[in-house]
Design an enzyme around this catalytic site. Sequence first.
Site, PDB file in Angstrom:
ATOM      1  CG  ASN A  40      -1.578   1.406   1.378  1.00 35.21           C
ATOM      2  OD1 ASN A  40      -2.076   1.745   0.769  1.00 35.21           O
ATOM      3  ND2 ASN A  40      -0.905   2.169   2.238  1.00 35.21           N
ATOM      4  CE1 TYR A  58      -0.043   7.597  -6.604  1.00 32.42           C
ATOM      5  CE2 TYR A  58      -1.808   8.386  -8.113  1.00 32.42           C
ATOM      6  CZ  TYR A  58      -1.143   8.008  -6.930  1.00 32.42           C
ATOM      7  OH  TYR A  58      -2.287   7.536  -6.178  1.00 32.42           O
ATOM      8  CE  LYS A 116      -0.209   4.897  -6.831  1.00 31.42           C
ATOM      9  NZ  LYS A 116      -0.040   3.423  -5.790  1.00 31.42           N
ATOM     10  CB  VAL A 121      -8.462   7.972  -0.513  1.00 33.20           C
ATOM     11  CG1 VAL A 121      -9.419   7.207   0.530  1.00 33.20           C
ATOM     12  CG2 VAL A 121      -8.990   6.770  -1.502  1.00 33.20           C
TER      13      VAL A 121
HETATM   14  N1  LIG Z   1      -5.313   9.134  -0.533  1.00 38.22           N
HETATM   15  C1  LIG Z   1      -6.003   9.082  -2.263  1.00 38.22           C
HETATM   16  O1  LIG Z   1      -6.881   9.639  -2.611  1.00 38.22           O
HETATM   17  C2  LIG Z   1      -5.470   7.455  -2.712  1.00 38.22           C
HETATM   18  C3  LIG Z   1      -6.318   7.456  -4.164  1.00 38.22           C
HETATM   19  C4  LIG Z   1      -5.971   6.134  -4.699  1.00 38.22           C
HETATM   20  C5  LIG Z   1      -4.366   5.559  -4.669  1.00 38.22           C
HETATM   21  N2  LIG Z   1      -4.061   5.855  -3.556  1.00 38.22           N
HETATM   22  C6  LIG Z   1      -3.090   5.304  -2.847  1.00 38.22           C
HETATM   23  O2  LIG Z   1      -2.822   4.876  -2.050  1.00 38.22           O
HETATM   24  C7  LIG Z   1      -1.758   4.252  -1.079  1.00 38.22           C
HETATM   25  C8  LIG Z   1      -2.017   4.636   0.608  1.00 38.22           C
HETATM   26  O3  LIG Z   1      -1.915   5.899   0.103  1.00 38.22           O
HETATM   27  P1  LIG Z   1      -2.528   7.331   1.546  1.00 38.22           P
HETATM   28  O4  LIG Z   1      -3.573   8.650   1.201  1.00 38.22           O
HETATM   29  O5  LIG Z   1      -2.715   6.094   2.883  1.00 38.22           O
HETATM   30  O6  LIG Z   1      -0.758   7.883   1.380  1.00 38.22           O
HETATM   31  P2  LIG Z   1      -0.700   8.330   2.656  1.00 38.22           P
HETATM   32  O7  LIG Z   1      -1.645   8.733   3.752  1.00 38.22           O
HETATM   33  O8  LIG Z   1       0.318   9.557   2.620  1.00 38.22           O
HETATM   34  O9  LIG Z   1       0.623   7.106   3.810  1.00 38.22           O
HETATM   35  C9  LIG Z   1       1.785   6.785   3.288  1.00 38.22           C
HETATM   36  C10 LIG Z   1       2.311   5.661   4.156  1.00 38.22           C
HETATM   37  O10 LIG Z   1       3.176   5.281   3.300  1.00 38.22           O
HETATM   38  C11 LIG Z   1       3.981   4.617   4.398  1.00 38.22           C
HETATM   39  N3  LIG Z   1       5.541   4.827   3.281  1.00 38.22           N
HETATM   40  C12 LIG Z   1       5.671   6.283   2.397  1.00 38.22           C
HETATM   41  N4  LIG Z   1       7.443   6.014   2.587  1.00 38.22           N
HETATM   42  C13 LIG Z   1       7.484   4.988   2.496  1.00 38.22           C
HETATM   43  C14 LIG Z   1       8.574   4.134   2.125  1.00 38.22           C
HETATM   44  N5  LIG Z   1       9.727   4.015   2.014  1.00 38.22           N
HETATM   45  N6  LIG Z   1       8.675   3.551   3.357  1.00 38.22           N
HETATM   46  C15 LIG Z   1       7.776   2.598   3.904  1.00 38.22           C
HETATM   47  N7  LIG Z   1       6.591   3.346   3.715  1.00 38.22           N
HETATM   48  C16 LIG Z   1       6.809   4.534   2.952  1.00 38.22           C
HETATM   49  C17 LIG Z   1       4.115   6.255   4.979  1.00 38.22           C
HETATM   50  O11 LIG Z   1       4.975   6.431   6.218  1.00 38.22           O
HETATM   51  P3  LIG Z   1       5.897   6.948   6.407  1.00 38.22           P
HETATM   52  O12 LIG Z   1       6.575   7.952   6.360  1.00 38.22           O
HETATM   53  O13 LIG Z   1       5.612   7.344   8.195  1.00 38.22           O
HETATM   54  O14 LIG Z   1       7.272   5.716   6.287  1.00 38.22           O
HETATM   55  C18 LIG Z   1       2.190   6.160   5.004  1.00 38.22           C
HETATM   56  O15 LIG Z   1       2.271   5.431   6.471  1.00 38.22           O
HETATM   57  C19 LIG Z   1      -0.563   4.871  -2.392  1.00 38.22           C
HETATM   58  O16 LIG Z   1      -0.360   3.518  -2.993  1.00 38.22           O
HETATM   59  C20 LIG Z   1      -1.233   5.682  -2.823  1.00 38.22           C
HETATM   60  O17 LIG Z   1      -0.886   5.822  -4.127  1.00 38.22           O
HETATM   61  C21 LIG Z   1      -4.160   6.762  -3.038  1.00 38.22           C
END
Ligand SMILES: NC(=O)c1ccc[n+]([C@@H]2O[C@H](COP(=O)([O-])OP(=O)(O)OC[C@H]3O[C@@H](n4cnc5c(N)ncnc54)[C@H](OP(=O)(O)O)[C@@H]3O)[C@@H](O)[C@H]2O)c1
Length: 249
Positions: free
Chosen positions: A82, A147, A151, A180
């Site tokens: 994720n 991005y 994906k 999200v």
């Molecule tokens: N938010 C949206 O609208 C959305 C929409 C479609 C898809 N997504 C996808 O859903 C997934 C999660 O998104 P989110 O919105 O929950 O993101 P987020 O709030 O930024 O959380 C990302 C998580 O990934 C961890 N992370 C980042 N870099 C890392 C690394 N190098 N190694 C290990 N962990 C790492 C972060 O923790 P640390 O910074 O502490 O490492 C955090 O726990 C992503 O793949 C994103 O592309 C998100």
Amino acid sequence: MSICLVTGAGRGIGRAVAERLAADGHQVVLVARSKDHLDEVAAGLSTQSLVIPADLTIDGEIDRVFAEVARTWGEVEVLVPNAGIGHAALVSDTTDEDWARVLELNLTVPFRCIRRALPPMLDAGWGRIVVIASVVAKRGEPQVSAYAASKHGVLGLVRSVAAEVARSGVTVNAVCPGYVDTPMTDQTVAAISARSDRSEDEARAALARRQPIGRLVTPAEVADVVALCVGNGAINGQGINVDGGAVQS
Ligand SMILES: NC(=O)c1ccc[n+]([C@@H]2O[C@H](COP(=O)([O-])OP(=O)(O)OC[C@H]3O[C@@H](n4cnc5c(N)ncnc54)[C@H](OP(=O)(O)O)[C@@H]3O)[C@@H](O)[C@H]2O)c1
């Protein structure tokens, strides 16, 4: 009860997935860089959890994480890659470094996690892999070329591996969310606000309006679909949209 590993479990979608898997009775391994976030998530879970802080883009860290899980509990049975990062820029302003950083975490890390997790799943005759992709795994949008490429790539990886293992008892799927309500989207909102004359509230409302359901998707709604893929052995090779109807497929 299965041994589940969720990357990026410290906040946002990963946190909601960890909470949902624990609520369903599974043991959950929580991975991200920030130990504080992981400890906070672990404290709220109803089942056993294992906190392993790691930057998965650093050489050797994925092997270290999987080895620690195997030593402590056994092999990973449910893998949820994720962790991801966003990046917004015109393609002409996207540097080699931007491109490499986004592809590394969003595509190469899931590939390496899947490559490590799969053999024990195949030996056991059961396993679940659910990658968090995006609606831009299915269509392009302006100013997200790196991005969207990452994906689209990870969805291709999911589809190919799903075809490879289809008769094994292991399933491989992706969930493809629209916007999200997470800290990643907070950053998007702040960036839109900074480059326009809109307040953050106005920018957030504009993102919500762009989705057919008129609101952001909740992390729990994404986690619901992960749980569906874990519970259902006939869903395989899919990229399931959780986007309020933006992409109809
Ligand atoms: N938010 C949206 O609208 C959305 C929409 C479609 C898809 N997504 C996808 O859903 C997934 C999660 O998104 P989110 O919105 O929950 O993101 P987020 O709030 O930024 O959380 C990302 C998580 O990934 C961890 N992370 C980042 N870099 C890392 C690394 N190098 N190694 C290990 N962990 C790492 C972060 O923790 P640390 O910074 O502490 O490492 C955090 O726990 C992503 O793949 C994103 O592309 C998100």
